[in-house]
Scaffold this motif. Structure first.
Motif: not given
Length: 183
Positions: A66, A92, A96, A68, A88, A139, A100
């Motif tokens: 993700s 995560c 996320g 972050s 992707s 995401p 997340a």
């Protein structure tokens, strides 16, 4: 007998943002298929290769994890600019997932808990050598356009192989054909 030049290899880059690296471990679980992959792909960047800089042109970019930190944000934007197709990889990156979970709490509370409340020696929030946390974990598609989503925590090697094989053949993969939520 004339020699014909081999078709150029597909340039692939991967990166690992905020996550556990389990998706890259699943990538390695391709096992003997890695030999076939090596015949078709030039790995130009990622934690599995020694190259430290992302080339200007990449055919397929794969992002695990993700967004972050500010560093994650910069990496995701660079991948989108330089990669023709962006994947992707894993929950995560797709939604996320575990990183997340901190979104439910104010960032100051999260950092205090992690760096002060639970530390016995020199409790302090680091200010050097660590990337600045974003207020919210996002995401990948929350920051840049994504072409293919591969769900899973982590996705199976078979799922990764299916998606890569479809992309290499010039087709748009449909990972929902080989995945289901929670598996």
């Amino acid at each position: 007998m004339s020699s014909t030049s081999a078709s150029p290899k597909i340039r692939v880059a991967t990166t690992w943002l905020d996550g556990c690296s389990g998706c890259h471990m699943s990538f390695l679980d391709l096992d003997e298929r890695l030999f076939e992959l090596a015949q078709r792909v030039e790995m130009v960047h990622g934690p599995l290769v020694d190259t430290k800089s992302l080339p200007e042109r990449v055919d397929i970019g794969i992002i695990e994890g993700s967004i972050s930190t500010e560093e994650d944000l910069v990496k995701a934007r660079a991948f989108r600019r330089r990669c023709t197709r962006l994947v992707s990889l894993g929950d995560c990156a797709v939604n996320g997932n575990v990183p997340a979970l901190r979104n439910r709490f104010p960032l100051a509370e999260v950092t205090d808990r992690a760096f002060r409340e639970t530390v016995t020696l020199q409790p302090m929030v680091p200010s050097q050598g660590v990337p600045k946390l974003l207020k919210m974990v996002l995401p990948v598609h929350g920051v840049v356009a994504v072409d293919v989503y591969i769900p899973g925590c982590p996705p199976s090697a078979d799922t990764i192989w299916y998606v890569l094989s479809e992309l290499f053949a010039g087709r748009a993969p449909n990972p929902s054909e080989v995945t289901r939520f929670g598996a």
